[in-house]
Design an enzyme around this catalytic site. Structure first.
Site, PDB file in Angstrom:
ATOM      1  N   ASP A 288      46.828  28.874 -34.273  1.00  0.00           N
ATOM      2  CA  ASP A 288      48.241  29.172 -34.132  1.00  0.00           C
ATOM      3  C   ASP A 288      48.489  29.365 -32.631  1.00  0.00           C
ATOM      4  OD1 ASP A 288      50.907  29.745 -34.417  1.00  0.00           O
ATOM      5  OD2 ASP A 288      50.636  31.240 -35.982  1.00  0.00           O
TER       6      ASP A 288
HETATM    7  C1  BGC Z   1      53.937  30.168 -35.563  1.00  0.00           C
HETATM    8  C2  BGC Z   1      53.480  28.897 -36.222  1.00  0.00           C
HETATM    9  C3  BGC Z   1      54.052  27.696 -35.513  1.00  0.00           C
HETATM   10  C4  BGC Z   1      53.684  27.761 -34.038  1.00  0.00           C
HETATM   11  C5  BGC Z   1      54.236  26.599 -33.233  1.00  0.00           C
HETATM   12  C6  BGC Z   1      53.738  30.161 -34.063  1.00  0.00           C
HETATM   13  O1  BGC Z   1      54.395  31.239 -33.500  1.00  0.00           O
HETATM   14  O2  BGC Z   1      53.259  31.263 -36.128  1.00  0.00           O
HETATM   15  O3  BGC Z   1      53.873  28.880 -37.577  1.00  0.00           O
HETATM   16  O4  BGC Z   1      53.597  26.505 -36.097  1.00  0.00           O
HETATM   17  O5  BGC Z   1      54.220  28.971 -33.494  1.00  0.00           O
HETATM   18  O6  BGC Z   1      55.602  26.682 -33.092  1.00  0.00           O
END
Ligand code: BGC
Length: 738
Positions: A288
């Site tokens: 993530d």
């Molecule tokens: C989120 C993810 C997301 C990623 C990219 C993170 O803050 O938890 O779900 O895919 O950002 O935007």
């Protein structure tokens, strides 16, 4: 002047003139002789470009050609000015290797549409939330949903879609529940699996978000989930396993939190033992955003790619490989997984070419999904459907129902084409699908009058002077913060109560991210759960209210009567009055103890002898259904057949659900869902349904052996229209064949 900053300055200048970033990127790229899809266009002649070879072979052939630096380039994201020129401006960017024909990875969030691209001047279809999709219990609808996302991801030039999550709803106050698909692993796994297959069939790399046990936003970077292995395997992980199996998804994103002590992105049990070994997963694992905490430990635990930067998997990983602390074979495995997936999903042979998308291109899909997923929770006195010719005056109250419908915020936010229908409400985005306009268009002779609901007394006055009152209520939820409790915000409970007191024909329409409490339930005639319904939400709910569509959605999550009935009375680490934020002094990690273990959602209510407000699997129809002729046949795969009939006078669809309890030796005194089928029936029609059940869905996880086993003994099989309404049941004895 620093030459390397020129494109960045030009970019900023053009942006200030209001030019779309997608266009700017294309223009700058062409001007500089570079194109986001340049690598693929050069079409190198290497043997790895032979489409007749297998993706594994092709990946091995490229790998042989790569330098250490090139390998390192692929295992982390790149940000900053260099990325700005070549990136399409999605959530993440990984440069390609042009000399070998390996394209850059252009990643965007794609869970209910292509998210957060409005600031770049481009938009995509705002579909209903994932939870709304799950509420249809319709796997082919879920495929359609995923395919629409994949198509738009690709049309906008992205080749990786950061997709849906299989995290189970353990915490009903989690701000990201609208991104989830419910509280049951089988429902989540099957629905998400088909969705991700739909996305990947559009030739983009799909993704399953936030592995694993990522169930609250409070302290999202420092919280650690504690859950026993058996419970985790049978609930949390099973959802991921089924979704991955069904979709062959190309990427898994590891979550921010720790799981039983180790960060999800440096957790050898999750990444290697379970995902890569036990499930034989062939894709790659990315972090993530900012969820990496180390180079060596993460690499050795099974992480393949750090996003969105190379803080650990850039120079530190390179140095670790040079020193031999991380074997080069491990780096090769990371790269091989990435390349293999790119070949397998066609993004090298057939790269996307960016072009603007009409943000209403998927409006019909959005409407169909919304109509299939809305859940009729209450309908006393045949209040619904409304009769077009019968109803003379409608008071429409609250939730900006004059102009739009609500959506969930965060990285899954699909920007509203034309801007939010409501301004000045923080990060709330209201899509321009006006319930008021849709209702008025459907019932042109009725007088439809809107009241904002900000003054309950005024709203009640209007309701009292109208034949029917429809109160729209909302609950805004977002990534990054949980809701403090399950009550509707802004004194809306008071609003509904006052309106219901003034009008005996009160209908409530909910736009929310997850379960809410309804202290006014006894006072209203009808309740329609509309979730975050997307760009055609107003039209979809109108068609249900007037009976053009017979509601067929069922709850994918239990609604409690009160928070006192939940396993935890509040969200772990939440400071009163500061939703989402852990206590200020709490910079140090804290644990979230999922002491309920296996008893998630409906299993909890059953095991604890508590009555929910609305149970898992519940949903009404304008017709009625009968169940009969159950036959349960044991065997390598349990066979369950029964008959469902439409006993009413309208066509409708029933989600016929099959549950089982295991022999008492299993120690699981509650039902679990083992299958379902959504059956469409004309009035008077009936149909036989036959399901076969995978042995795993009847098994338990033996932690000592690290394996699944089917307990021998008597199983009870139940069939019906919800987890609490199972008119048919039969006992069957089975033994583990092993
Ligand atoms: C989120 C993810 C997301 C990623 C990219 C993170 O803050 O938890 O779900 O895919 O950002 O935007």
């Amino acid at each position: 002047m620093d030459q390397s900053r020129q494109p960045q300055r030009l970019f900023t200048a053009l942006k200030m003139l209001g030019v779309s970033a997608l266009l700017i990127t294309c223009v700058l790229s062409v001007a500089s002789g570079q194109n986001p899809n340049e690598a693929a266009k050069q079409k190198p002649k290497g043997p790895w470009m032979d489409k007749n070879s297998s993706p594994d072979k092709r990946a091995d052939l490229v790998l042989e050609q790569m330098t250490l630096d090139e390998k390192i380039t692929l295992v982390h994201g790149t940000e900053g000015a260099a990325a700005q020129l070549h990136s399409l401006g999605g959530a993440g960017y990984v440069p390609g290797i042009p000399r070998l024909g390996i394209p850059a990875l252009q990643m965007t969030d794609g869970r209910s549409g292509v998210a957060n691209i409005g600031s770049r001047g481009v938009y995509s279809t705002a579909l209903p939330s994932a939870l709304a999709n799950a509420a249809s219990w319709d796997v082919e609808s879920s495929y359609e949903y995923g395919a629409q996302i994949g198509k738009e991801v690709r049309d906008l030039g992205f080749n990786v879609s950061l997709g849906g999550t299989a995290n189970i709803i353990r915490e009903p106050r989690n701000g990201r529940n609208f991104e989830c698909l419910g509280e049951d692993p089988l429902l989540i796994g099957k629905m998400l699996g088909r969705e991700l297959k739909g996305t990947q069939d559009q030739q983009v790399v799909g993704n399953i978000n936030r592995y694993a046990v990522n169930d609250q936003e409070t302290g999202r970077f420092i919280a650690g989930a504690i859950v026993d292995k058996r419970a985790m395997q049978e609930t949390d992980l099973l959802a991921f396993e089924i979704a991955i199996q069904e979709s062959d998804v190309g990427t898994v994103m590891c979550a921010y939190n720790r799981v039983n002590g180790a960060f999800a992105c440096e957790n050898p049990y999750l990444l290697t033992d379970v995902l890569k070994k036990a499930w034989d997963y062939k894709g790659w694992v990315m972090t993530d955003w900012g969820a990496a905490h180390s180079a060596n430990a993460s690499a050795l635990a099974g992480l393949d790619q750090e996003m969105p930067s190379g803080r650990y998997f850039g120079n530190p990983l390179k140095a670790a490989v040079e020193k031999g602390d991380v074997p080069v074979s491990r780096l090769n495995e990371m790269v091989r997984r990435i390349l293999r997936t790119e070949f397998a999903l066609g993004i090298i042979d057939n790269p996307p070419v960016a072009h603007p998308v009409n943000p209403f291109t998927g409006a019909e899909v959005a409407q169909r999904v919304a109509e299939r997923g809305m859940v009729l929770l209450k309908n006393d006195n045949g209040q619904l459907p409304l009769e077009v010719s019968g109803v003379k005056s409608i008071a429409l109250i609250g939730a900006h129902a004059d102009v739009g419908v609500l959506s969930g915020a965060g990285s899954d936010q699909v920007d509203a084409a034309g801007g939010s229908a409501v301004y000045g409400q923080g990060d709330q985005v209201w899509h321009r699908s006006s319930p008021s306009r849709a209702l008025q268009a459907r019932a042109p002779n009725a007088q439809v009058t809107f009241d904002p609901g900000t003054d309950p007394a005024a709203a009640a006055k209007l309701a009292g002077a109208s034949e029917v009152a429809i109160v729209f209520v909302w609950q805004h939820t977002s990534e990054g913060r949980d809701v403090p409790n399950l009550s509707l915000p802004d004194l809306q409970d008071e609003l509904v109560s006052q309106v219901a007191a003034a009008n005996p024909h009160t209908i409530v329409v909910l736009e929310n991210g997850g379960p809410v409490t309804m202290p006014w339930l006894d006072k209203v005639d009808a309740v329609l759960e509309a979730w975050y319904p997307g760009i055609r939400g107003g039209e979809a709910l109108t068609r249900i209210l007037f009976g053009d569509v017979n509601p067929s959605g069922k709850l994918p999550v239990s609604f409690p009567k009160s928070e006192a009935d939940l396993p935890h009375s509040s969200v772990a680490g939440m400071l009163p009055g500061a939703p989402g934020k852990p206590p200020k002094e709490q910079k140090t990690p804290f644990d979230v103890n999922y002491t309920e273990g296996l008893k998630v959602g409906y299993k909890w209510f059953e095991a604890e002898g508590k009555e929910p407000l609305f149970p898992f699997g519940f949903g009404l129809s304008y017709t009625s259904f009968s169940y009969s002729s159950l036959e349960v046949t044991p065997g390598a795969q349990l066979r369950v057949s029964f008959r469902v009939g439409n006993t009413g006078s309208r066509a409708g669809a029933e989600v016929a659900q099959v549950y089982a309890t295991l022999p008492s030796s299993a120690g699981e005194p509650f039902k679990r869902l083992i299958g379902w089928e959504k059956v469409s029936l004309a009035p008077g029609e009936s149909q036989n349904v036959t399901l076969t059940v995978e042995p795993k869905y009847l098994s338990i996880f033996n932690v000592a052996k690290g394996a699944w086993e089917l307990p021998s003994g008597e199983y009870q099989v139940y069939v019906g229209g919800s987890s609490r309404s199972t008119p048919l049941s039969q006992a069957v004895t089975m033994a583990d064949p092993r």
